[in-house]
Design an enzyme around this catalytic site. Structure first.
Site, short mmCIF file in Angstrom:
data_model
loop_
_atom_site.label_atom_id
_atom_site.label_comp_id
_atom_site.label_asym_id
_atom_site.label_seq_id
_atom_site.Cartn_x
_atom_site.Cartn_y
_atom_site.Cartn_z
N HIS A 115 7.08 -25.28 -2.40
CA HIS A 115 8.28 -25.32 -3.24
C HIS A 115 8.18 -26.52 -4.18
O HIS A 115 8.27 -27.66 -3.74
CB HIS A 115 9.52 -25.41 -2.34
CG HIS A 115 10.80 -25.11 -3.04
ND1 HIS A 115 10.95 -25.14 -4.41
CD2 HIS A 115 12.02 -24.74 -2.54
CE1 HIS A 115 12.19 -24.83 -4.73
NE2 HIS A 115 12.86 -24.57 -3.61
N CYS A 165 16.47 -26.60 -7.66
CA CYS A 165 15.40 -25.59 -7.68
C CYS A 165 15.47 -24.66 -8.91
O CYS A 165 14.54 -23.90 -9.15
CB CYS A 165 15.46 -24.74 -6.43
SG CYS A 165 15.75 -25.68 -4.94
N HIS A 223 12.99 -16.02 -5.16
CA HIS A 223 13.13 -17.44 -4.85
C HIS A 223 12.47 -17.71 -3.50
O HIS A 223 11.70 -18.65 -3.38
CB HIS A 223 14.61 -17.84 -4.86
CG HIS A 223 14.83 -19.30 -4.70
ND1 HIS A 223 14.26 -20.22 -5.56
CD2 HIS A 223 15.52 -20.01 -3.77
CE1 HIS A 223 14.61 -21.44 -5.16
NE2 HIS A 223 15.35 -21.34 -4.08
#
Lengths: 92, 418
Positions: free
Chosen positions: B344, B167, B306
């Site tokens: 995401h 990520c 995040h």
């Protein structure tokens, strides 16, 4: 059929001028294919006939018609002299 | 050391086929999340996805039709950023222009397609040979395929580096490009984050990890609920975002305006657990980024978190932000997780969220955490619930990307000119 598959691939995917193929003396080298282009082009046939054609580096030294004849001979050699129906195989 | 400016940005995301549309829809609080197509939902009926708003191939020349979907996304986003930056193809100083790409899982579509094809051939009663595989399968699915495609398409001959840090992939790519320009190794760089793995094989694997959001009872689009008491995980998205970074001197020679200045980069590793985050090193990444920028925590007005909506991740990030910026009553920091809307994007998340934050800085409009109806008491900061906030004065922003594997990246940008 073999000729149509290759010509269609070169015209539609690689953007080659269809008029090039009117020349009976067309050389493979005149098509401006690099080594990756060549194996991609051969895959159009290999996928239909189910085996890998030998040594693609031979083809740039040939005329276009000579290359087609060579590929057809390889396919026939792999199929006891018969030419499989490439379009039918492709749809399955 | 050189000042590093952002001179162009682009994106193709679940929210839009370009960055302005993506930002506008984020401000609207639009959630681009939906049910999965039949080839996935037949195995996983409850799985949710955030597909890109447009097919990338439709936006590219036909010569790119054979590339993996992730590389196609990368080319689309890079093209938008380069166009905004008025950046020339084949520049005279091409060896001083780099390509920096972040991607989590290169070639997922190519690999899934390869297995599909193999399976079909195995079941074809001998009509197809399973061993016949497209000869470009490897160059299509190699992790650096996108970097190669951008470098070749635009004639950039500096380093073409690919970072794969889950990520944090594209946040790292930004940070490393920033350092390369700041420290004089390059004049400019195109930075891209891309990801395309909404395939049956990938989704089965992600589902097995038990981190995916469960469908919201009344509105599946609102199923990704960062910092909310009823959060249940994240939703995978796909797409790409891009930035052109260049030294202020290089941009000045081209008379190209800066959209902002990248000024801080911090990175750290938890060295603890594969998936569970730890606060101490997240704090260190944020503190490094602030120190790198020469800013205090109070100089940052907006932070794109995040914020994945996992049960532990949001609590730990809240704790980390609180440690760096102070408790809510002592801080004016506004924070949001735009993953609530675009899902995401894994390797593309860092740069998409950083780009949205830069647009927030320049517009004074802060995108919300669009699904934050019932905040978790443990997530007790100003997470901009439900609706965008307009008319804000934002001089500097931060964006966090915290990855599986324990990699933490924080980036800081400020207005330019300040």
């Amino acid at each position: 059929m073999l000729e149509e598959i290759i010509k269609n691939y070169l015209i539609n995917t690689k953007g080659k001028d269809a008029a090039l193929f009117d020349d009976p003396d067309l050389q493979v080298s005149a098509l401006g294919l690099d080594s990756l282009d060549m194996v991609e082009m051969l895959f159009e046939i290999e996928d239909r006939c189910g085996f890998q054609l030998p040594d693609p580096t031979r083809y740039p030294k040939m005329g276009f018609a000579e290359m087609l004849a060579d590929i057809e001979a390889a396919i026939r050699a792999h199929n006891n002299g018969e030419m499989p129906d490439l379009s039918l195989e492709a749809e399955q | 050391m050189a000042q590093v400016l952002i001179t162009g940005m682009g994106a193709i995301s679940p929210l839009g086929a370009d960055l302005p549309t993506s930002f506008a829809r984020a401000l609207e609080g639009h959630c681009a999340i939906g049910t999965a197509p039949a080839n996935i939902s037949k195995w996983l009926p409850d799985i949710l996805l955030a597909p890109a708003a447009s097919e990338p191939a439709a936006l590219l020349d036909n010569k790119h039709a054979g590339l993996d979907r992730a590389s196609q996304f990368a080319l689309v986003a890079a093209g938008e950023a380069l166009q905004q930056a008025n950046f020339p193809a084949q520049p005279e100083n091409s060896r001083r222009v780099g390509v920096f790409v972040g991607i989590g899982f290169g070639g997922a579509h190519t690999l899934d397609g390869l297995y599909d094809r193999f399976q079909a051939a195995v079941n074809s009663n001998g009509k197809r040979n399973p061993a016949m595989v497209h000869p470009l399968s490897v160059p299509r699915m190699m992790a650096n395929a996108a970097a190669a495609a951008i470098s070749m398409s635009h004639g950039f001959k500096g380093p073409s580096n690919t970072y794969s840090i889950a990520c944090a992939s594209s946040a790292t790519a930004i940070g490393e490009a920033f350092r390369a320009i700041r420290d004089g190794y390059l004049d400019a760089a195109v930075v891209v984050g891309c990801e395309a793995m909404l395939t049956p094989g990938s989704i089965l694997a992600w589902n097995a990890l038990r981190v995916m959001a469960k469908p919201h009872a009344t509105d599946p689009a609102r199923s990704c609920r960062p910092f909310s008491q009823d959060r249940s995980g994240f939703v995978l998205g796909e797409g790409a975002a891009a930035m052109v970074l260049e030294s202020a001197a290089h941009a000045g020679r081209r008379q190209q305006a800066g959209l902002g200045e990248v000024c801080g980069y911090g990175c750290s590793s938890d060295a603890a657990h594969l998936t569970a985050p730890s606060s101490a090193e997240q704090v260190y990444a944020m503190q490094q980024a602030l120190a790198d920028a020469g800013l205090q925590a109070s100089d940052i007005q907006y932070l794109n978190a995040h914020g994945t909506a996992t049960p532990s991740g949001d609590v730990v990030e809240t704790e980390s932000i609180r440690t760096v910026f102070g408790a809510r009553e002592n801080s004016t920091l506004a924070i949001s997780s735009t993953k609530s809307m675009h899902g995401h994007l894994i390797g593309a998340s860092g740069i998409l969220e950083f780009a949205l934050a830069v647009m927030a800085m320049n517009s004074g409009s802060l995108p919300p955490t669009a699904t934050l109806e019932t905040p978790d008491p443990q997530c007790d900061l100003d997470f901009i619930p439900l609706h965008a906030r307009h008319g804000c004065t934002v001089n500097a922003i931060m964006s966090n990307s915290f990855a599986f594997g324990g990699s933490n990246v924080s980036l800081v940008a400020r207005r330019y000119p300040s």
